[in-house]
Design an enzyme around this catalytic site. Structure first.
Site, PDB file in Angstrom:
ATOM      1  N   HIS A   1       2.742   9.933  -3.068  1.00 41.45           N
ATOM      2  CA  HIS A   1       3.106   8.516  -2.971  1.00 41.45           C
ATOM      3  C   HIS A   1       2.024   7.592  -3.529  1.00 41.45           C
ATOM      4  O   HIS A   1       2.325   6.483  -3.968  1.00 41.45           O
ATOM      5  CB  HIS A   1       3.453   8.142  -1.528  1.00 41.45           C
ATOM      6  CG  HIS A   1       2.276   7.874  -0.645  1.00 41.45           C
ATOM      7  ND1 HIS A   1       1.596   8.878   0.014  1.00 41.45           N
ATOM      8  CD2 HIS A   1       1.650   6.706  -0.293  1.00 41.45           C
ATOM      9  CE1 HIS A   1       0.620   8.349   0.734  1.00 41.45           C
ATOM     10  NE2 HIS A   1       0.627   7.035   0.566  1.00 41.45           N
TER      11      HIS A   1
ATOM     12  N   HIS B   1       0.808  -1.230   0.000  1.00 37.45           N
ATOM     13  CA  HIS B   1       0.000   0.000   0.000  1.00 37.45           C
ATOM     14  C   HIS B   1       0.835   1.271   0.000  1.00 37.45           C
ATOM     15  O   HIS B   1       0.436   2.281  -0.566  1.00 37.45           O
ATOM     16  CB  HIS B   1      -0.962  -0.003   1.192  1.00 37.45           C
ATOM     17  CG  HIS B   1      -0.305   0.073   2.530  1.00 37.45           C
ATOM     18  ND1 HIS B   1       0.264  -1.035   3.137  1.00 37.45           N
ATOM     19  CD2 HIS B   1      -0.116   1.109   3.389  1.00 37.45           C
ATOM     20  CE1 HIS B   1       0.740  -0.675   4.320  1.00 37.45           C
ATOM     21  NE2 HIS B   1       0.542   0.626   4.492  1.00 37.45           N
ATOM     22  N   ASP B   2       1.989   1.233   0.623  1.00 31.71           N
ATOM     23  CA  ASP B   2       2.830   2.435   0.700  1.00 31.71           C
ATOM     24  C   ASP B   2       4.100   2.322  -0.137  1.00 31.71           C
ATOM     25  O   ASP B   2       5.094   2.997   0.141  1.00 31.71           O
ATOM     26  CB  ASP B   2       3.197   2.722   2.162  1.00 31.71           C
ATOM     27  CG  ASP B   2       2.120   3.511   2.891  1.00 31.71           C
ATOM     28  OD1 ASP B   2       1.276   4.139   2.213  1.00 31.71           O
ATOM     29  OD2 ASP B   2       2.108   3.486   4.137  1.00 31.71           O
TER      30      ASP B   2
ATOM     31  N   LYS C   1       6.052   5.355  -1.256  1.00 25.01           N
ATOM     32  CA  LYS C   1       6.860   6.159  -0.322  1.00 25.01           C
ATOM     33  C   LYS C   1       8.355   5.917  -0.498  1.00 25.01           C
ATOM     34  O   LYS C   1       9.166   6.672   0.061  1.00 25.01           O
ATOM     35  CB  LYS C   1       6.441   5.850   1.116  1.00 25.01           C
ATOM     36  CG  LYS C   1       5.087   6.443   1.473  1.00 25.01           C
ATOM     37  CD  LYS C   1       4.732   6.192   2.934  1.00 25.01           C
ATOM     38  CE  LYS C   1       3.404   6.840   3.292  1.00 25.01           C
ATOM     39  NZ  LYS C   1       3.028   6.596   4.699  1.00 25.01           N
TER      40      LYS C   1
ATOM     41  N   HIS D   1      -6.187   4.345  -1.192  1.00 27.59           N
ATOM     42  CA  HIS D   1      -6.453   4.137   0.229  1.00 27.59           C
ATOM     43  C   HIS D   1      -6.514   5.424   1.037  1.00 27.59           C
ATOM     44  O   HIS D   1      -6.853   5.396   2.229  1.00 27.59           O
ATOM     45  CB  HIS D   1      -5.454   3.147   0.852  1.00 27.59           C
ATOM     46  CG  HIS D   1      -4.051   3.650   0.966  1.00 27.59           C
ATOM     47  ND1 HIS D   1      -3.205   3.780  -0.106  1.00 27.59           N
ATOM     48  CD2 HIS D   1      -3.326   4.043   2.058  1.00 27.59           C
ATOM     49  CE1 HIS D   1      -2.035   4.216   0.299  1.00 27.59           C
ATOM     50  NE2 HIS D   1      -2.073   4.386   1.609  1.00 27.59           N
ATOM     51  N   HIS D   2      -6.218   6.571   0.405  1.00 29.39           N
ATOM     52  CA  HIS D   2      -6.389   7.859   1.091  1.00 29.39           C
ATOM     53  C   HIS D   2      -7.598   8.631   0.571  1.00 29.39           C
ATOM     54  O   HIS D   2      -7.779   9.805   0.906  1.00 29.39           O
ATOM     55  CB  HIS D   2      -5.117   8.706   0.961  1.00 29.39           C
ATOM     56  CG  HIS D   2      -4.003   8.246   1.842  1.00 29.39           C
ATOM     57  ND1 HIS D   2      -4.057   8.314   3.222  1.00 29.39           N
ATOM     58  CD2 HIS D   2      -2.797   7.679   1.547  1.00 29.39           C
ATOM     59  CE1 HIS D   2      -2.935   7.829   3.732  1.00 29.39           C
ATOM     60  NE2 HIS D   2      -2.153   7.432   2.745  1.00 29.39           N
TER      61      HIS D   2
ATOM     62  N   ASP E   1      -6.284   0.413   8.017  1.00 31.45           N
ATOM     63  CA  ASP E   1      -5.114   1.291   8.067  1.00 31.45           C
ATOM     64  C   ASP E   1      -5.301   2.405   9.094  1.00 31.45           C
ATOM     65  O   ASP E   1      -4.361   2.759   9.818  1.00 31.45           O
ATOM     66  CB  ASP E   1      -4.861   1.879   6.681  1.00 31.45           C
ATOM     67  CG  ASP E   1      -3.475   2.492   6.554  1.00 31.45           C
ATOM     68  OD1 ASP E   1      -2.510   1.919   7.093  1.00 31.45           O
ATOM     69  OD2 ASP E   1      -3.348   3.551   5.903  1.00 31.45           O
TER      70      ASP E   1
END
Length: 276
Positions: free
Chosen positions: A161, A132-133, A136, A185-186, A214
């Site tokens: 990201h 998911h990240d 980054k 997801h944000h 999350d």
């Protein structure tokens, strides 16, 4: 020299067909002398041939497909293990607590299963949750692990990201269908999220499922910019943001199965249980 599966099937079919036609013709001609009886026997023999060879071809194809499924499963397992090493290194760089990415992957898989996701959709969710990240990796440490609030410019960099992660995974064939979580997801249920400002069920289900997990994980564990919250405050926050930040039905489902999902996050379950 190893024979290709399609050539092996064709050769077996040809050999069986030739033997059947030659032997059955000789037997019938030898025992039947009436032309009408011989004609009927030939018709019956033809139908038997069609049925038997159909069953044979089905068995041969099914056997090779099962073999290919086992090979593909081993490849997926290999891919997953490789990604786990990468993500473990990524969590260390991000200074995340414990096995953050593995934990949210397990919990998101459990919540997704409760929400009705199965099969390939569930597998894509697992990869997306684990990665998911991933975007980054492109961020500077001054932003990624800053021990305090980000200023507007730093926040703008941080928000890149999601798109970076999406673009990275789209370049890998077996991960192209696993981009919903890294990209979305944000996003927020009320449409005030990023990067696309999606609202409600416009947000992919996998991303909505993961967001609940999350948010819980981010508040329940210490980060470089904050300590962990007490669990009663975390659960109270989830109640408050249901319908604004998070999908209210998924928050309800998460809270209704809270103990089971937390246990799933803390204790890795067998692969078959997670994907059931």
């Amino acid at each position: 020299m190893r024979i290709k599966p399609q050539l092996r099937i064709a050769l077996i079919y040809v050999i069986v067909s030739v033997l059947w036609i030659w032997l059955s013709d000789r037997i019938l001609v030898g025992i039947l002398h009436d032309e009408q009886a011989l004609y009927l026997a030939m018709i019956v023999k033809g139908w038997i041939f069609v049925i038997c060879t159909g069953v044979l071809i089905y068995w041969l194809v099914a056997r090779d497909l099962k073999r290919m499924d086992r090979v593909n499963e081993r490849l997926r397992d290999g891919h997953l293990q490789t990604l786990r090493v990468l993500v473990s290194a990524m969590d260390i760089r991000h200074k995340e607590t414990g096995d953050h990415s593995e934990r949210v992957m397990r919990m998101a898989t459990g919540l997704a299963r409760l929400a009705g996701m199965r099969g390939q959709a569930l597998r894509n969710l697992r990869f997306g949750a684990l990665l998911h990240d991933i975007g980054k990796l492109a961020l500077p440490d001054s932003v990624l692990i800053k021990p305090g609030p980000l200023d507007p410019e730093e926040m703008s960099i941080m928000r890149t990201h999601t798109r970076v992660g999406h673009d990275m995974l789209r370049q890998i064939e077996f991960l192209r269908d696993a981009t919903d979580i890294p990209f979305s997801h944000h996003e927020r249920w009320d449409g005030n999220g990023y990067p696309r400002g999606l609202r409600g069920e416009m947000i992919p289900l996998a991303a909505r499922v993961f967001s609940v997990v999350d948010v819980w994980d981010a508040l329940s564990h210490p980060r470089v910019y904050k300590p962990a919250w007490p669990q009663d405050e975390v659960l109270d926050y989830l109640h408050k943001v249901a319908g604004s930040q998070l999908d209210p039905q998924l928050v309800k489902l998460f809270l209704a199965n809270y103990d089971e999902l937390v246990a799933l996050g803390e204790n890795e379950e067998p692969e078959a249980v997670l994907l059931r």
